[in-house]
Design a protein around this motif. Structure first.
Motif, PDB file in Angstrom:
ATOM      1  N   MET A  40       0.815  -1.221   0.000  1.00  0.00           N
ATOM      2  CA  MET A  40       0.000   0.000   0.000  1.00  0.00           C
ATOM      3  C   MET A  40       0.845   1.266   0.000  1.00  0.00           C
ATOM      4  SD  MET A  40      -3.048  -1.023  -0.225  1.00  0.00           S
ATOM      5  CE  MET A  40      -3.900   0.509   0.134  1.00  0.00           C
ATOM      6  N   GLN A  41       1.914   1.271   0.782  1.00  0.00           N
ATOM      7  CA  GLN A  41       2.684   2.504   0.984  1.00  0.00           C
ATOM      8  C   GLN A  41       3.970   2.552   0.184  1.00  0.00           C
ATOM      9  OE1 GLN A  41       1.453   5.002   2.698  1.00  0.00           O
ATOM     10  NE2 GLN A  41      -0.344   3.840   3.299  1.00  0.00           N
ATOM     11  N   GLY A  42       4.348   1.432  -0.408  1.00  0.00           N
ATOM     12  CA  GLY A  42       5.622   1.420  -1.117  1.00  0.00           C
ATOM     13  C   GLY A  42       6.780   1.465  -0.131  1.00  0.00           C
ATOM     14  N   LEU A  43       7.876   2.110  -0.526  1.00  0.00           N
ATOM     15  CA  LEU A  43       9.073   2.204   0.312  1.00  0.00           C
ATOM     16  C   LEU A  43       9.000   3.465   1.161  1.00  0.00           C
ATOM     17  CD1 LEU A  43      11.676   1.053  -2.266  1.00  0.00           C
ATOM     18  CD2 LEU A  43      11.703   0.280   0.097  1.00  0.00           C
ATOM     19  N   GLU A  44       9.091   3.284   2.475  1.00  0.00           N
ATOM     20  CA  GLU A  44       9.045   4.424   3.395  1.00  0.00           C
ATOM     21  C   GLU A  44      10.335   4.455   4.217  1.00  0.00           C
ATOM     22  OE1 GLU A  44       4.956   4.671   5.485  1.00  0.00           O
ATOM     23  OE2 GLU A  44       5.412   2.540   5.291  1.00  0.00           O
ATOM     24  N   LEU A  45      10.908   5.623   4.370  1.00  0.00           N
ATOM     25  CA  LEU A  45      12.059   5.776   5.250  1.00  0.00           C
ATOM     26  C   LEU A  45      11.560   5.893   6.680  1.00  0.00           C
ATOM     27  CD1 LEU A  45      15.131   6.235   5.580  1.00  0.00           C
ATOM     28  CD2 LEU A  45      14.648   8.695   5.397  1.00  0.00           C
ATOM     29  N   LEU A  46      12.052   5.011   7.541  1.00  0.00           N
ATOM     30  CA  LEU A  46      11.654   5.052   8.946  1.00  0.00           C
ATOM     31  C   LEU A  46      12.599   5.925   9.765  1.00  0.00           C
ATOM     32  CD1 LEU A  46      10.811   1.276   9.515  1.00  0.00           C
ATOM     33  CD2 LEU A  46       9.209   3.144   9.106  1.00  0.00           C
ATOM     34  N   ALA A  47      13.903   5.727   9.568  1.00  0.00           N
ATOM     35  CA  ALA A  47      14.901   6.438  10.363  1.00  0.00           C
ATOM     36  C   ALA A  47      16.254   6.298   9.698  1.00  0.00           C
ATOM     37  CB  ALA A  47      14.972   5.852  11.774  1.00  0.00           C
ATOM     38  N   TYR A  48      17.173   7.237  10.055  1.00  0.00           N
ATOM     39  CA  TYR A  48      18.540   7.017   9.646  1.00  0.00           C
ATOM     40  C   TYR A  48      19.523   7.635  10.608  1.00  0.00           C
ATOM     41  CZ  TYR A  48      19.040  11.557   7.149  1.00  0.00           C
ATOM     42  OH  TYR A  48      19.115  12.874   6.787  1.00  0.00           O
ATOM     43  N   PHE A  49      20.727   7.106  10.573  1.00  0.00           N
ATOM     44  CA  PHE A  49      21.815   7.477  11.469  1.00  0.00           C
ATOM     45  C   PHE A  49      23.020   7.889  10.645  1.00  0.00           C
ATOM     46  CE2 PHE A  49      20.313   5.582  15.492  1.00  0.00           C
ATOM     47  CZ  PHE A  49      19.269   4.804  15.018  1.00  0.00           C
ATOM     48  N   ARG A  50      23.749   8.846  11.172  1.00  0.00           N
ATOM     49  CA  ARG A  50      25.050   9.170  10.587  1.00  0.00           C
ATOM     50  C   ARG A  50      26.064   9.172  11.714  1.00  0.00           C
ATOM     51  NH1 ARG A  50      24.171  12.980   6.795  1.00  0.00           N
ATOM     52  NH2 ARG A  50      23.954  11.184   5.424  1.00  0.00           N
ATOM     53  N   ASN A  51      27.168   8.460  11.474  1.00  0.00           N
ATOM     54  CA  ASN A  51      28.192   8.324  12.530  1.00  0.00           C
ATOM     55  C   ASN A  51      27.540   7.902  13.854  1.00  0.00           C
ATOM     56  OD1 ASN A  51      30.294   9.107  10.762  1.00  0.00           O
ATOM     57  ND2 ASN A  51      29.755  11.264  11.078  1.00  0.00           N
ATOM     58  N   ARG A  52      26.577   7.026  13.738  1.00  0.00           N
ATOM     59  CA  ARG A  52      25.849   6.399  14.846  1.00  0.00           C
ATOM     60  C   ARG A  52      24.845   7.312  15.525  1.00  0.00           C
ATOM     61  NH1 ARG A  52      29.809   4.177  19.020  1.00  0.00           N
ATOM     62  NH2 ARG A  52      27.843   3.493  19.942  1.00  0.00           N
ATOM     63  N   ALA A  53      24.786   8.578  15.123  1.00  0.00           N
ATOM     64  CA  ALA A  53      23.827   9.492  15.745  1.00  0.00           C
ATOM     65  C   ALA A  53      22.534   9.508  14.938  1.00  0.00           C
ATOM     66  CB  ALA A  53      24.409  10.891  15.829  1.00  0.00           C
TER      67      ALA A  53
END
Lengths: 115, 115
Positions: A40-53
């Motif tokens: 239904m929603q396709g690809l959704e970004l949930l969260a992301y981290f950079r340098n562990r933050a």
């Protein structure tokens, strides 16, 4: 051949149970992403981290989802309690942000079914 | 906000022939990347090809090439000498500086390869 790994590949659980998904990014990559894919929603970004933050977790239902990076080689996504509407394929992807934009490389995904 | 549009939900091609998948995008940025990802039935997201917007030369990877028309905001994928293993869902994606690391995906085109 460097690649993103994810475990488990498949998970069937009952509503209300805790689900933990793990991701090992490509060595040297400094950014890790969690996506969810449904029909239904396709690809959704949930969260992301950079340098562990954590940089952005606005796509994540805060009351039941949590994402962490305990160290540079491990990212986790937890759902507690799980619900049938959480059934989806969850992808981890990693990339390296240097001077330019980054290319994201995806893991094989975790196929989650919540009964 | 950036948008990516794939106007062909489904395409089919005969084995050994050439097929072109269309993608258009909308952005006000000048610095961005465009990608084509392939998702076979295994659900793995595989990077097929990448194009940096500042490069005028069209990217090529073996049988896969793009036709990047920056002014028209068009980014089509050409698959030459189609093989049965090319059958998959193909996603066009955009990554620009103002979107951080957020990938914007098109709706996908399901490619069938007929023997």
């Amino acid at each position: 051949d460097a690649r993103v790994t994810q475990t488990p590949r498949h998970k069937v659980t009952e509503m209300g149970q805790e689900v933990t998904m793990r991701c090992q990014p490509i060595l040297g990559h400094n950014t890790v992403f969690w996506y969810r894919q449904t029909m239904m929603q396709g690809l959704e970004l949930l969260a992301y981290f950079r340098n562990r933050a954590p940089l952005d977790d606005s796509g994540m239902p805060k009351d039941r989802f949590s994402a962490e990076m305990p160290d540079a080689t491990l990212a986790t996504l937890k759902i507690q309690p799980s619900e049938p509407r959480d059934s989806a394929v969850y992808f981890c992807a990693s990339g390296f942000l240097g001077r330019g934009l980054e290319t994201q490389y995806f893991g094989p995904g975790t196929r989650l079914l919540v009964l | 906000a950036q948008t990516v549009t794939q106007s062909q939900p489904e395409m089919s091609v005969q084995e050994a022939e050439t097929v072109t998948l269309s993608c258009t995008y909308d952005t006000s940025e000048s610095d961005y990347y465009l990608f084509w990802y392939k998702q076979p039935p295994s659900r793995q997201m595989i990077l097929v090809i990448r194009q940096e917007a500042y490069k005028q030369q069209n990217a090529t990877e073996n049988r896969f090439s793009v036709n990047f028309q920056k002014a028209a905001k068009s980014f089509s994928l050409k698959i030459s000498d189609s093989q049965l293993g090319d059958a998959a869902m193909y996603f066009c994606a955009y990554n620009g500086r103002t979107s951080g690391s957020r990938l914007t995906f098109g709706e996908g085109t399901q490619l069938t390869v007929n023997p």
